[in-house]
Design a protein around this motif. Structure first.
Motif, PDB file in Angstrom:
ATOM      1  N   GLY A   1      -7.450   2.851   0.867  1.00 33.96           N
ATOM      2  CA  GLY A   1      -6.303   2.189   1.014  1.00 33.96           C
ATOM      3  C   GLY A   1      -7.477   0.664   1.203  1.00 33.96           C
ATOM      4  O   GLY A   1      -7.923   0.424   0.454  1.00 33.96           O
ATOM      5  N   HIS A   2      -7.108   0.464   2.547  1.00 33.84           N
ATOM      6  CA  HIS A   2      -7.429  -0.723   3.456  1.00 33.84           C
ATOM      7  C   HIS A   2      -7.685  -2.457   2.430  1.00 33.84           C
ATOM      8  O   HIS A   2      -7.704  -3.465   1.972  1.00 33.84           O
ATOM      9  CB  HIS A   2      -9.458  -0.622   2.926  1.00 33.84           C
ATOM     10  CG  HIS A   2      -9.945  -0.026   4.292  1.00 33.84           C
ATOM     11  ND1 HIS A   2      -9.296   1.317   4.032  1.00 33.84           N
ATOM     12  CD2 HIS A   2     -10.250  -0.248   5.742  1.00 33.84           C
ATOM     13  CE1 HIS A   2     -10.338   2.082   5.685  1.00 33.84           C
ATOM     14  NE2 HIS A   2      -9.960   0.589   6.831  1.00 33.84           N
ATOM     15  N   SER A   3      -5.064  -1.945   2.534  1.00 33.98           N
ATOM     16  CA  SER A   3      -4.917  -3.222   1.266  1.00 33.98           C
ATOM     17  C   SER A   3      -5.187  -5.181   2.026  1.00 33.98           C
ATOM     18  O   SER A   3      -5.523  -4.397   3.230  1.00 33.98           O
ATOM     19  CB  SER A   3      -3.812  -2.784   0.967  1.00 33.98           C
ATOM     20  OG  SER A   3      -3.548  -1.939   0.223  1.00 33.98           O
TER      21      SER A   3
ATOM     22  N   GLU B   1       1.777   3.871   4.215  1.00 31.00           N
ATOM     23  CA  GLU B   1       2.012   3.629   3.505  1.00 31.00           C
ATOM     24  C   GLU B   1       1.783   2.239   4.059  1.00 31.00           C
ATOM     25  O   GLU B   1       2.022   1.139   6.221  1.00 31.00           O
ATOM     26  CB  GLU B   1       3.211   3.922   3.228  1.00 31.00           C
ATOM     27  CG  GLU B   1       3.263   4.647   1.918  1.00 31.00           C
ATOM     28  CD  GLU B   1       4.958   5.752   2.397  1.00 31.00           C
ATOM     29  OE1 GLU B   1       4.791   5.809   0.795  1.00 31.00           O
ATOM     30  OE2 GLU B   1       5.744   5.257   3.129  1.00 31.00           O
TER      31      GLU B   1
ATOM     32  N   ALA C   1      -3.754  -4.414  -3.417  1.00 29.35           N
ATOM     33  CA  ALA C   1      -3.230  -3.821  -3.006  1.00 29.35           C
ATOM     34  C   ALA C   1      -3.848  -2.186  -3.634  1.00 29.35           C
ATOM     35  O   ALA C   1      -3.931  -2.224  -4.407  1.00 29.35           O
ATOM     36  CB  ALA C   1      -1.257  -4.391  -3.720  1.00 29.35           C
ATOM     37  N   ALA C   2      -3.723  -1.428  -2.262  1.00 23.93           N
ATOM     38  CA  ALA C   2      -4.757  -0.132  -2.686  1.00 23.93           C
ATOM     39  C   ALA C   2      -3.614   1.392  -2.568  1.00 23.93           C
ATOM     40  O   ALA C   2      -2.653   1.219  -1.913  1.00 23.93           O
ATOM     41  CB  ALA C   2      -5.983  -0.049  -1.606  1.00 23.93           C
ATOM     42  N   GLN C   3      -3.567   2.624  -3.247  1.00 24.99           N
ATOM     43  CA  GLN C   3      -3.613   3.349  -2.496  1.00 24.99           C
ATOM     44  C   GLN C   3      -4.353   4.204  -1.321  1.00 24.99           C
ATOM     45  O   GLN C   3      -5.613   3.472  -1.285  1.00 24.99           O
ATOM     46  CB  GLN C   3      -3.915   4.228  -3.452  1.00 24.99           C
ATOM     47  CG  GLN C   3      -3.414   4.045  -5.016  1.00 24.99           C
ATOM     48  CD  GLN C   3      -1.665   5.053  -4.946  1.00 24.99           C
ATOM     49  OE1 GLN C   3      -1.076   5.600  -4.171  1.00 24.99           O
ATOM     50  NE2 GLN C   3      -0.714   4.358  -5.806  1.00 24.99           N
ATOM     51  N   GLY C   4      -3.986   4.643  -0.705  1.00 27.77           N
ATOM     52  CA  GLY C   4      -4.409   4.403   0.539  1.00 27.77           C
ATOM     53  C   GLY C   4      -4.401   6.013   1.624  1.00 27.77           C
ATOM     54  O   GLY C   4      -3.165   5.956   2.488  1.00 27.77           O
TER      55      GLY C   4
ATOM     56  N   GLU D   1      -4.760   2.920   6.626  1.00 33.67           N
ATOM     57  CA  GLU D   1      -4.090   3.361   5.755  1.00 33.67           C
ATOM     58  C   GLU D   1      -2.654   3.447   5.707  1.00 33.67           C
ATOM     59  O   GLU D   1      -2.397   2.932   6.904  1.00 33.67           O
ATOM     60  CB  GLU D   1      -5.056   5.213   6.577  1.00 33.67           C
ATOM     61  CG  GLU D   1      -5.086   5.849   5.503  1.00 33.67           C
ATOM     62  CD  GLU D   1      -5.863   6.961   6.060  1.00 33.67           C
ATOM     63  OE1 GLU D   1      -6.040   8.126   5.660  1.00 33.67           O
ATOM     64  OE2 GLU D   1      -6.675   6.595   7.113  1.00 33.67           O
TER      65      GLU D   1
ATOM     66  N   PRO E   1       0.204  -1.609  -5.930  1.00 36.06           N
ATOM     67  CA  PRO E   1      -0.787  -0.626  -6.217  1.00 36.06           C
ATOM     68  C   PRO E   1      -0.709  -0.060  -7.966  1.00 36.06           C
ATOM     69  O   PRO E   1      -0.049   0.457  -8.153  1.00 36.06           O
ATOM     70  CB  PRO E   1      -0.920   0.701  -5.333  1.00 36.06           C
ATOM     71  CG  PRO E   1      -0.170   1.149  -4.678  1.00 36.06           C
ATOM     72  CD  PRO E   1       1.167  -0.541  -5.414  1.00 36.06           C
TER      73      PRO E   1
ATOM     74  N   GLN F   1       0.970  -1.097   0.248  1.00 39.32           N
ATOM     75  CA  GLN F   1      -0.069  -0.037  -0.011  1.00 39.32           C
ATOM     76  C   GLN F   1       1.089   1.332  -0.265  1.00 39.32           C
ATOM     77  O   GLN F   1       2.176   1.182   0.742  1.00 39.32           O
ATOM     78  CB  GLN F   1      -0.628   0.000   0.623  1.00 39.32           C
ATOM     79  CG  GLN F   1      -2.107   1.260   1.141  1.00 39.32           C
ATOM     80  CD  GLN F   1      -2.827   0.995   2.176  1.00 39.32           C
ATOM     81  OE1 GLN F   1      -3.730   0.163   2.283  1.00 39.32           O
ATOM     82  NE2 GLN F   1      -2.860   1.201   3.527  1.00 39.32           N
ATOM     83  N   THR F   2       0.758   2.030  -1.021  1.00 39.41           N
ATOM     84  CA  THR F   2       1.146   3.770  -0.777  1.00 39.41           C
ATOM     85  C   THR F   2       0.121   4.669  -1.058  1.00 39.41           C
ATOM     86  O   THR F   2      -1.116   4.124  -0.889  1.00 39.41           O
ATOM     87  CB  THR F   2       2.188   3.742  -2.045  1.00 39.41           C
ATOM     88  OG1 THR F   2       1.059   3.308  -3.510  1.00 39.41           O
ATOM     89  CG2 THR F   2       3.348   2.047  -2.226  1.00 39.41           C
TER      90      THR F   2
END
Length: 270
Positions: free
Chosen positions: A224-226, A243, A210-213, A241, A39, A7-8
């Motif tokens: 977020g919430h990968s 990285e 894999a999310a942006q968060g 949330e 992500p 997550q980034t």
């Protein structure tokens, strides 16, 4: 097989984004991950949607593609590079492409995002079709865990995409769905986890997202919430949330157990 989602909170500077991704890939590899997912837009979240056109690469070579191949080879992992902008025939748009590399750094698959996000609510507006040319073909590849389905962000809302890639033969169904994303805070809060768990349940496989968060330099806020979801729809690991790395183990026995207890894939009619 141990897997990890990164997550980034990607910024507007390409080199800085790649450096941060490199550090997180290394962290995932140190934790034992054999397959790592980045992500969507891990390499750039520009101030303007058109910024990604300026850094688009020809298919097969470019600094972002070389970065991914090198990272996979250095760490000896399967690495799936969220998405990066690749050249297309339209000078004002890109292909939003997800690339998979094996532990030798060889590319094994390319998926171009098929479904392009559009959303309007008050002053919040998105229209990916202005800067992205949609893909057309579903893509899977084989890894040690089994058959892996590639998809990106807005694809998550279209279950027929995954049904097309899944097999009615429970012995040869998907083992893993990959979901690199940059869900908005608004849509993610409402639907992200529900949709991820639904895709895992109906295809009786793992889902790695894999999310942006977080809050980005360009003002956008992502949900977020990968997470890693198992074939019964249980969330095994999640990062709300910021990285970081979310990891877990894919267990083929768990897939077999779920499919034996509830043989829904074999019961498909349509």
């Amino acid at each position: 097989m141990r897997v990890a989602a990164i997550q980034t909170v990607t910024g507007t500077a390409l080199d800085a984004n790649l450096a941060r991704a490199d550090a997180l890939i290394a962290e995932a590899a140190r934790g034992g991950a054999e397959l790592v997912l980045l992500p969507e837009y891990f390499c750039l979240m520009g101030r303007h949607e058109s910024d990604k056109v300026a850094v688009r690469e020809q298919d097969g070579d470019g600094p972002i593609q070389r970065f991914l191949a090198d990272a996979a080879r250095r760490h000896g992992i399967w690495l799936v590079g969220g998405t990066l902008p690749l050249w297309c025939e339209d000078a004002e748009r890109v292909r939003n492409s997800s690339l998979a590399f094996d532990p030798q750094g060889e590319r094994v698959a390319r998926y171009d995002k098929i479904h392009l996000f559009g959303f309007t609510r008050g002053e919040e507006r998105y229209d990916e079709s202005r800067t992205i040319l949609a893909g057309r073909e579903p893509v899977t590849f084989d890894a040690p865990c089994g058959r892996v389905a590639m998809s990106v962000c807005y694809d998550l809302r279209f279950p027929e995409l995954y049904r097309q890639m899944a097999s009615t033969d429970s012995e040869n169904g998907l083992a893993l769905i990959l979901m690199p994303a940059a869900f908005t805070y608004t849509t993610g809060q409402a639907h992200w986890e529900i949709l991820l768990r639904a895709r895992a349940i109906e295809n009786q496989c793992y889902v790695l997202a894999a999310a942006q968060g977080g809050k980005h330099e360009n003002g956008r806020r992502t949900w977020g919430h990968s997470m890693l979801v198992d074939p019964w729809g249980e969330v095994l690991a999640m990062l709300p949330e910021g990285e970081g790395v979310v990891s877990g183990t894919l267990d083929p026995a768990r897939i077999a157990e779920v499919r034996q207890n509830l043989p829904a894939l074999r019961h498909r009619v349509l």
